[in-house]
Write a protein that holds these residues in place. Structure first.
Motif, PDB file in Angstrom:
ATOM      1  N   ASP A 204      -0.726  12.156  -3.855  1.00 30.21           N
ATOM      2  CA  ASP A 204       0.442  12.197  -4.734  1.00 30.21           C
ATOM      3  C   ASP A 204       0.106  12.887  -6.050  1.00 30.21           C
ATOM      4  O   ASP A 204       0.882  13.692  -6.566  1.00 30.21           O
ATOM      5  CB  ASP A 204       0.946  10.779  -5.009  1.00 30.21           C
ATOM      6  CG  ASP A 204       1.690  10.183  -3.825  1.00 30.21           C
ATOM      7  OD1 ASP A 204       2.069  10.944  -2.925  1.00 30.21           O
ATOM      8  OD2 ASP A 204       1.875   8.950  -3.811  1.00 30.21           O
ATOM      9  N   CYS A 289      10.798  12.593 -14.732  1.00 29.05           N
ATOM     10  CA  CYS A 289      11.529  11.427 -15.224  1.00 29.05           C
ATOM     11  C   CYS A 289      10.490  10.441 -15.730  1.00 29.05           C
ATOM     12  O   CYS A 289       9.884   9.702 -14.953  1.00 29.05           O
ATOM     13  CB  CYS A 289      12.366  10.808 -14.111  1.00 29.05           C
ATOM     14  SG  CYS A 289      13.616  11.915 -13.433  1.00 29.05           S
ATOM     15  N   ASP A 314       9.462  10.910 -10.408  1.00 27.29           N
ATOM     16  CA  ASP A 314       9.873   9.682 -11.093  1.00 27.29           C
ATOM     17  C   ASP A 314       8.613   8.894 -11.456  1.00 27.29           C
ATOM     18  O   ASP A 314       7.838   8.510 -10.562  1.00 27.29           O
ATOM     19  CB  ASP A 314      10.766   8.847 -10.168  1.00 27.29           C
ATOM     20  CG  ASP A 314      12.070   8.438 -10.822  1.00 27.29           C
ATOM     21  OD1 ASP A 314      12.169   8.533 -12.048  1.00 27.29           O
ATOM     22  OD2 ASP A 314      12.985   8.013 -10.092  1.00 27.29           O
ATOM     23  N   THR A 316       7.774   5.499 -13.296  1.00 23.13           N
ATOM     24  CA  THR A 316       8.468   4.334 -13.823  1.00 23.13           C
ATOM     25  C   THR A 316       7.610   3.077 -13.724  1.00 23.13           C
ATOM     26  O   THR A 316       6.575   3.066 -13.049  1.00 23.13           O
ATOM     27  CB  THR A 316       9.790   4.085 -13.061  1.00 23.13           C
ATOM     28  OG1 THR A 316       9.503   3.955 -11.660  1.00 23.13           O
ATOM     29  CG2 THR A 316      10.762   5.224 -13.265  1.00 23.13           C
ATOM     30  N   PRO A 319       9.980   0.003  -9.037  1.00 19.37           N
ATOM     31  CA  PRO A 319      10.529   0.874  -7.984  1.00 19.37           C
ATOM     32  C   PRO A 319      12.010   1.171  -8.186  1.00 19.37           C
ATOM     33  O   PRO A 319      12.720   0.444  -8.882  1.00 19.37           O
ATOM     34  CB  PRO A 319      10.308   0.048  -6.712  1.00 19.37           C
ATOM     35  CG  PRO A 319       9.249  -0.946  -7.048  1.00 19.37           C
ATOM     36  CD  PRO A 319       9.434  -1.257  -8.500  1.00 19.37           C
ATOM     37  N   ASN A 320      12.469   2.225  -7.567  1.00 16.38           N
ATOM     38  CA  ASN A 320      13.865   2.647  -7.631  1.00 16.38           C
ATOM     39  C   ASN A 320      14.720   1.755  -6.731  1.00 16.38           C
ATOM     40  O   ASN A 320      14.747   1.920  -5.517  1.00 16.38           O
ATOM     41  CB  ASN A 320      13.977   4.118  -7.200  1.00 16.38           C
ATOM     42  CG  ASN A 320      15.418   4.597  -7.107  1.00 16.38           C
ATOM     43  OD1 ASN A 320      16.360   3.835  -7.303  1.00 16.38           O
ATOM     44  ND2 ASN A 320      15.603   5.869  -6.810  1.00 16.38           N
ATOM     45  N   TYR A 323      19.300   3.584  -7.156  1.00 15.03           N
ATOM     46  CA  TYR A 323      19.903   4.641  -6.336  1.00 15.03           C
ATOM     47  C   TYR A 323      20.877   5.518  -7.125  1.00 15.03           C
ATOM     48  O   TYR A 323      21.755   6.158  -6.553  1.00 15.03           O
ATOM     49  CB  TYR A 323      20.574   4.055  -5.090  1.00 15.03           C
ATOM     50  CG  TYR A 323      19.588   3.811  -3.961  1.00 15.03           C
ATOM     51  CD1 TYR A 323      19.686   4.508  -2.762  1.00 15.03           C
ATOM     52  CD2 TYR A 323      18.544   2.901  -4.110  1.00 15.03           C
ATOM     53  CE1 TYR A 323      18.766   4.298  -1.734  1.00 15.03           C
ATOM     54  CE2 TYR A 323      17.630   2.689  -3.098  1.00 15.03           C
ATOM     55  CZ  TYR A 323      17.738   3.385  -1.913  1.00 15.03           C
ATOM     56  OH  TYR A 323      16.835   3.183  -0.903  1.00 15.03           O
ATOM     57  N   GLN A 326      17.621  10.209  -6.718  1.00 14.90           N
ATOM     58  CA  GLN A 326      16.419  10.150  -5.901  1.00 14.90           C
ATOM     59  C   GLN A 326      15.428  11.187  -6.408  1.00 14.90           C
ATOM     60  O   GLN A 326      15.803  12.126  -7.130  1.00 14.90           O
ATOM     61  CB  GLN A 326      16.734  10.368  -4.424  1.00 14.90           C
ATOM     62  CG  GLN A 326      17.581   9.281  -3.792  1.00 14.90           C
ATOM     63  CD  GLN A 326      16.927   7.909  -3.856  1.00 14.90           C
ATOM     64  OE1 GLN A 326      15.699   7.791  -3.900  1.00 14.90           O
ATOM     65  NE2 GLN A 326      17.751   6.856  -3.890  1.00 14.90           N
ATOM     66  N   ALA A 327      14.167  11.023  -6.057  1.00 18.17           N
ATOM     67  CA  ALA A 327      13.112  11.912  -6.525  1.00 18.17           C
ATOM     68  C   ALA A 327      12.352  12.495  -5.330  1.00 18.17           C
ATOM     69  O   ALA A 327      12.413  11.968  -4.217  1.00 18.17           O
ATOM     70  CB  ALA A 327      12.163  11.156  -7.444  1.00 18.17           C
ATOM     71  N   ASN A 330       7.785   9.518  -6.058  1.00 20.21           N
ATOM     72  CA  ASN A 330       7.939   8.301  -6.852  1.00 20.21           C
ATOM     73  C   ASN A 330       6.568   7.751  -7.229  1.00 20.21           C
ATOM     74  O   ASN A 330       5.742   7.475  -6.350  1.00 20.21           O
ATOM     75  CB  ASN A 330       8.716   7.237  -6.073  1.00 20.21           C
ATOM     76  CG  ASN A 330      10.185   7.580  -5.931  1.00 20.21           C
ATOM     77  OD1 ASN A 330      10.854   7.820  -6.935  1.00 20.21           O
ATOM     78  ND2 ASN A 330      10.687   7.608  -4.711  1.00 20.21           N
ATOM     79  N   ILE A 332       4.774   4.687  -9.427  1.00 17.06           N
ATOM     80  CA  ILE A 332       4.879   3.443 -10.196  1.00 17.06           C
ATOM     81  C   ILE A 332       3.571   3.309 -10.973  1.00 17.06           C
ATOM     82  O   ILE A 332       2.542   2.917 -10.426  1.00 17.06           O
ATOM     83  CB  ILE A 332       5.100   2.222  -9.285  1.00 17.06           C
ATOM     84  CG1 ILE A 332       6.265   2.468  -8.314  1.00 17.06           C
ATOM     85  CG2 ILE A 332       5.345   0.978 -10.128  1.00 17.06           C
ATOM     86  CD1 ILE A 332       7.568   2.775  -8.977  1.00 17.06           C
TER      87      ILE A 332
END
Length: 553
Positions: A204, A289, A314, A316, A319-320, A323, A326-327, A330, A332
């Protein structure tokens, strides 16, 4: 003979005992968390709590309503970084604070709610003011506890940890009357240590670094998570290194100084601002983001980018589950640590060869002009020109908030505080009071519509009692301006949005402050300069025409 002791002597006595009250265990843990103020209105059920807080070194502030007390606690948090504390008695006291607790949940504010409660055995045959307070608070808090004697230290530590970890929020503790007075060991178990910051790794991270390397039109959307994690310096360094313009949510305004060339200001509530910012996002080939929580945004920000054709990352604290968008990737993790991992060893490249961000910034300035002779924009512009650069502002909900959030430049994080997720009216005055109390060397100004100000005008008595020098600016047009504007837009008949015009300056004077009514820039400037020199709070009632926000927000 009656003996009396100072606060420091009481604290020393408590800490040398082998046993303390359960309420003292809670209060001492909150003191170790940095808390120095608690706000509320006591009843008989919380007298031990109030006594314990004071003995621990936490000053109890008597507000005039629990809802305002919770917003004062939030205002103090934004200045100190320590969790806010709301103290509410059983039944109606606890329920009076529900709105502000829900606001803390949505606005990601660590708030400890200490509520009095009837003892469990007593509640089996006594019903006066008794209700299931945990059932009320569970949906609007991160956790809800009932204090028990044997776990008083642990519950207090859990409350602090849960309120401040990850995405912050409120935690509720019901404190039964007899439990508050019950004795527990004075020595607390070790406090749980904060978790270390995390950063992405593996494939990632490699993917994100590849996208950053190849990006020629990158942009950042920074939100409340990034602000709460204190990654402003890392954000500015990253943006400057890679030439990335920055849009913020309203709550994150100031995380990059808004006079910085790469700062595009706040977004999320103004359709006028969106007409300039959304096309820039659509043109981006990489959108970062950064701690962006779309709970602050309106429906116009739903699915505003396309992860199938744009690279969206994203980053953050949670977690998303929303909704709203969307990315492509993601993550975390901690925002600052992620930016460091992303940029390590990567060289900068020329970005935005068409200079679109600069053109957008120019267009935004033209869309929100500052040259009006008078009106809400002139009020805001005059305040920003006269008040010191480090002034902290608070904003109530209403049309003025949309205009203010676009026009008021912030140069540090938390330079403008508002209810940006729940959008609660009546929040600006108590938010400003809590901030003023916690940092008396920083000017604080509150911006309210006249309707929102009337909701909490009684708290001016608290401002007088505390000797606060807060400046309260009220936009006076005798109308729920934003709702009236929407009513007209739907071609509906005018109903329920107009009210009588009141003398707000006189209200300020009646409660012991300075009060002045202004009708133009010169009077506004004079009032602000006088307020900065005053040794008490000031109410400035700025009279504006109805319909002043038409076409401006």
């Amino acid at each position: 003979m009656t003996l009396s002791y100072s606060k420091s002597e009481k604290t020393a006595m408590v800490t040398t005992k082998t046993q303390i009250r359960a309420a003292d265990a809670v209060a001492q843990r909150l003191y170790r968390a940095g808390c120095r103020y608690a706000f509320g209105m006591p009843g008989g059920e919380v007298l031990t709590l109030v006594d314990a807080l004071e003995a621990a070194g936490i000053t109890f502030i008597l507000a005039k309503h629990e809802n305002a007390a919770a917003f004062m606690a939030e205002g103090a948090y934004h200045q100190t970084g320590a969790p806010g504390i709301l103290v509410a008695t059983v039944g109606p006291g606890a329920l009076n604070g529900v709105n502000a607790v829900a606001n803390a949940h949505q606005d990601r504010v660590p708030l400890i709610v200490l509520a009095g409660a009837v003892d469990a055995d007593e509640a089996q045959s006594y019903t006066h003011q008794v209700l299931d307070q945990q059932a009320v608070f569970r949906p609007i808090t991160k956790a809800s506890f009932t204090l028990v004697q044997g776990a008083a230290h642990i519950i207090a530590d859990k409350a602090v940890a849960i309120a401040t970890e990850g995405r912050p929020g409120p935690v509720h503790i019901d404190v039964p009357i007899s439990v508050a007075d019950s004795l527990v060991p004075a020595k607390a178990p070790p406090d749980r240590q904060p978790a270390a910051s995390t950063a992405p790794a593996g494939s990632d991270l490699s993917q994100a670094r590849d996208w950053l390397t190849s990006a020629r039109r990158p942009i950042i959307v920074a939100g409340v998570d990034a602000m709460n994690e204190g990654c402003g310096a890392a954000l500015v360094q990253f943006a400057e290194t890679f030439g990335v313009p920055v849009i913020t949510t309203y709550k994150a305004k100031g995380i990059i100084p808004e006079d910085h060339p790469l700062a595009l200001g706040g977004a999320g509530l103004s359709p006028l601002a969106d007409t300039h910012l959304l096309p820039l996002l659509n043109a981006a080939d990489l959108i970062l983001c950064l701690g962006y929580d779309p709970i602050e945004m309106r429906t116009g920000w739903r699915d505003v980018w396309t992860p199938q054709t744009q690279n969206i990352i994203d980053i953050t604290a949670a977690p998303n589950h929303h909704y709203m968008h969307q990315a492509s990737l993601n993550i975390i993790a901690d925002c600052g640590a992620t930016l460091e991992a992303l940029s390590d060893g990567i060289t900068s490249a020329n970005t935005w060869p068409d200079h679109a961000p600069e053109a957008t910034k120019t267009a935004l300035a033209a869309a929100f002009p500052t040259g009006d002779d008078w009106g809400p924009a002139a009020v805001i512009d005059t305040c920003r020109a006269i008040l010191p650069r480090n002034t902290m502002a608070t904003a109530d909900s209403g049309a003025h908030r949309i205009l203010l959030s676009q026009m008021w430049q912030c140069y540090t994080p938390r330079g403008l505080i508002q209810s940006s997720a729940l959008c609660t009216m009546g929040c600006a005055v108590p938010l400003a009071m809590g901030a003023s109390l916690a940092t008396q060397d920083t000017p604080v100004v509150s911006f309210s519509g006249d309707a929102g100000f009337l909701m909490v005008a009684g708290e001016l008595s608290t401002a007088a009692e505390l000797g606060l020098r807060t400046i309260f600016v009220v936009f006076v047009d005798a109308s729920l301006a934003l709702i009236e504007l929407k009513q007209r837009a739907r071609q509906l008949t005018n109903h329920g949005v107009d009210f009588a015009e009141h003398d707000f300056a006189a209200i300020g004077r009646a409660f012991g402050g300075v009060g002045v009514t202004v009708h133009n820039r010169t009077e506004m400037r004079d009032a602000l300069e006088t307020a900065l020199a005053a040794d008490k709070f000031t109410v400035i009632a700025a009279k504006i025409e109805r319909g002043s926000y038409d076409g401006r927000i």
